[in-house]
Design an enzyme around this catalytic site. Sequence first.
Site, PDB file in Angstrom:
ATOM      1  NE  ARG A   1      -1.859  -4.913  -0.699  1.00  0.00           N
ATOM      2  CZ  ARG A   1      -1.289  -4.189   0.268  1.00  0.00           C
ATOM      3  NH1 ARG A   1      -0.122  -4.537   0.747  1.00  0.00           N
ATOM      4  NH2 ARG A   1      -1.908  -3.119   0.740  1.00  0.00           N
TER       5      ARG A   1
ATOM      6  CG  ASP B   1       3.520  -9.427   3.945  1.00  0.00           C
ATOM      7  OD1 ASP B   1       3.984 -10.299   4.714  1.00  0.00           O
ATOM      8  OD2 ASP B   1       2.362  -9.006   4.021  1.00  0.00           O
TER       9      ASP B   1
ATOM     10  CG  ASP C   1      -0.592  -1.296   8.114  1.00  0.00           C
ATOM     11  OD1 ASP C   1      -1.399  -0.397   7.814  1.00  0.00           O
ATOM     12  OD2 ASP C   1      -0.497  -2.365   7.495  1.00  0.00           O
TER      13      ASP C   1
ATOM     14  CE  LYS D   1       4.734   0.071   2.379  1.00  0.00           C
ATOM     15  NZ  LYS D   1       3.625  -0.505   1.616  1.00  0.00           N
ATOM     16  CB  THR D   2       3.677  -0.267   6.396  1.00  0.00           C
ATOM     17  OG1 THR D   2       2.278  -0.453   6.576  1.00  0.00           O
ATOM     18  CG2 THR D   2       4.374  -0.716   7.673  1.00  0.00           C
TER      19      THR D   2
ATOM     20  N   GLY E   1       0.832  -1.207   0.000  1.00  0.00           N
ATOM     21  CA  GLY E   1       0.000   0.000   0.000  1.00  0.00           C
ATOM     22  C   GLY E   1       0.863   1.252   0.000  1.00  0.00           C
TER      23      GLY E   1
HETATM   24  P1  FBP Z   1       1.037  -2.345   3.637  1.00  0.00           P
HETATM   25  O1  FBP Z   1       1.400  -3.391   4.619  1.00  0.00           O
HETATM   26  O2  FBP Z   1       1.248  -2.760   2.249  1.00  0.00           O
HETATM   27  O3  FBP Z   1       1.712  -1.034   3.929  1.00  0.00           O
HETATM   28  O4  FBP Z   1      -0.528  -2.152   3.836  1.00  0.00           O
HETATM   29  C1  FBP Z   1      -1.174  -1.022   4.218  1.00  0.00           C
HETATM   30  C2  FBP Z   1      -2.664  -1.172   4.186  1.00  0.00           C
HETATM   31  O5  FBP Z   1      -3.184   0.135   4.023  1.00  0.00           O
HETATM   32  C3  FBP Z   1      -3.325  -1.834   5.408  1.00  0.00           C
HETATM   33  O6  FBP Z   1      -3.499  -0.948   6.477  1.00  0.00           O
HETATM   34  C4  FBP Z   1      -4.628  -2.311   4.836  1.00  0.00           C
HETATM   35  O7  FBP Z   1      -5.209  -3.366   5.580  1.00  0.00           O
HETATM   36  C5  FBP Z   1      -4.254  -2.758   3.457  1.00  0.00           C
HETATM   37  O8  FBP Z   1      -3.109  -1.976   3.096  1.00  0.00           O
HETATM   38  C6  FBP Z   1      -5.320  -2.559   2.433  1.00  0.00           C
HETATM   39  O9  FBP Z   1      -4.940  -3.179   1.268  1.00  0.00           O
HETATM   40  P2  FBP Z   1      -5.358  -2.738  -0.199  1.00  0.00           P
HETATM   41  O10 FBP Z   1      -4.529  -1.532  -0.551  1.00  0.00           O
HETATM   42  O11 FBP Z   1      -4.965  -3.900  -1.016  1.00  0.00           O
HETATM   43  O12 FBP Z   1      -6.816  -2.426  -0.180  1.00  0.00           O
END
Ligand code: FBP
Length: 481
Positions: A133, A164, A193, A190-191, A77
Site C-alpha cells: 500500500r 488510491d 470494495d 481492482k478492488t 488488498g
Molecule cells: P483495496 O482498496 O486495497 O482494494 O482494499 C480492500 C480492503 O479489503 C478493504 O475492504 C479493507 O478495509 C482493507 O482492504 C483492509 O486492509 P488490509 O489488507 O490492510 O488489512
Amino acid sequence: MDSLSPLQKKRLDYKPAIPDLLRDLRKVHFKAMKSSQRPPETLKKLFPKSFDLPTHQLVEGRGEERELKIGALFSGGPAPGGHNVLAGMCDTGAKVFGFFNGPAGLVENQGREIENIDPYRNQGGFDLLGSGRTKIETREQLAASLKTVKERRLDGLVVIGGDDSNTNAALLAEYFLEHGSQTKVVGVPKTIDGDLKSEEIEIPFGFDSACKTYAEIIGNIARDAQSSRKYYHFIKLMGRSASHVTLECALATHPNLALIGEERRGLQEIVGEISEMICKRYEAGKEYGVILLPEGLIEFVPELHQGIQDVPLEKDPHGNIQVSQIQTEKLLVELVKKELQKRRFKGKLNTQEHFLGYEGRSCMPSNFDANYCYTLGRMATLAIRDGLTGVICSVQHLRKSPREWGMKALPLVQLMDLEIRSGKEKPVIKKALVDMKQKSFVYFLRHRKSWELDDQYRYPGPIQFFGDPEVTDAAPLSLMD
Ligand code: FBP
C-alpha cells in the site's frame, strides 16, 4: 498426493471469454473521442500535462505491431482475478516485468520478468508478485520510479489497483510526462470494495468473486439459523466506507436486515430498528435471524464517527481509517441488548458475530472476473502499444456476454478531486458510494421490509465453474439495469 487440488488443475485449463474486438490485436486501435466529463479545474495546476487528455475507445482498424516491454504491479488488498490481468498481458506477446510488493517494488526496483504465467491462470490471490500500500507522493519516490522504468527500458507500466493505487498511477503518469519519459502508465480497476466506479467504470474486478464467496457463507449461516433457531447472526462485511459489498450480498441472500451506511441514519434509529425487528420476530415465534452490516457503517453514523475521531486509530499510508479493525458488530450487539432490556423484551437474544473480509479477497475468480481480468490485461497492453498514458481501462456492458463488451481508456484525472486526507488537501480518486438512486438500491428498498419477518433467505451456494452458463457466468446483481 498431488500438490494441486483437482479444481486448481481444472481451472488452469479455463480459456477466458473475451470481446470479439480483442481477438486479433492487429485489427484494432484506440481512437480519441469526446470526453463526457471534464476534470475539476482545481486539478489543472497539479496535472498540467494530463489535465486535457481525451477519452479513447477501442475500435476496428489497423493496429501497430511492435514488441513491448511492460512493467506491472499489484497494489492494495488482493482481489480475485489479478493473475488473469497478467495472463492477458503476457498472451499478447509482450514481455512483462512484475514488480514485487506493490508500488514499493517500483520505487526500489525490485521484481522479475514473468517467464511462465501458466501456473497462475484463473487462480486467486496476488501471490506471484505480492502487493503493498505504499503511497507514491514525494519527489524522491517519483524520481526513483522514473529511474526504475528507465533502467528497465519499459514501454509502459500497468498499475493494478483501487482508487488510491490509481491515484498513484495518475501522479506517476504526470511526472513521467513532465520529464519527457516514453513510459506510459495505465491503470486497471481492482478492488473487492466495488467503490472504484464512475459513469464509465461499471464495477472493479474482484468484487464479483468476493461477494459470491461472502454470499455463499451468508446463505449457509442463514440456513443454520433457520435450522437451529437459536441465534441472531450479526455479519459485518468488508468494503471500506462504501456499502456496495453489503448491498450485493443482501440482494443475493435476502437477510432479515441489511444496514447501508450511505443512508446516514442515527445510531438510535439503527438500534431501534434492529430491536423492533427482534421483538416482532419473537412475537412470530422466531428467535433467530441474519443481520448484515458494512464495515464502513461507522463512518456514516454521526455518534460512532465522533467516537472514531476521538480514538487515535491507525490509518493506512493513503490516510484511510482501517475500519476492518473496528468491531462494530460487537458494539451494535451490546447496544441492542441494552435497548431490549429497556423494552422489557421477554425473549432471549443469543448472538453470533462474524466478520467476512479476508475470506473472499483471494478466492479463485468467478468466470465473470476471470474473463473481465483477462480482457483488462489485453486492453492495458493495447493502450500502451497505442501510446496512451494517464488512463484507466474501462469495460462497458458487463452484464452482456463478454463477446459484446465495449472498451475505453479514460483519463485518470477525470476521476479525481481534492480531498482532505490525514489533515492535508490531496488529489485523490473519489471513492464511489452507494447511490440512493441506483437501480439495485431501489430494488433493495422495495423488498427489504418483506425479508424482515418472513424468512425469504436465498442460498447462492459456492461459485460454480462448470455447468449451465446461467449458474457459472452470472454477473454481479448490482449491475442490474
Ligand atoms: P483495496 O482498496 O486495497 O482494494 O482494499 C480492500 C480492503 O479489503 C478493504 O475492504 C479493507 O478495509 C482493507 O482492504 C483492509 O486492509 P488490509 O489488507 O490492510 O488489512
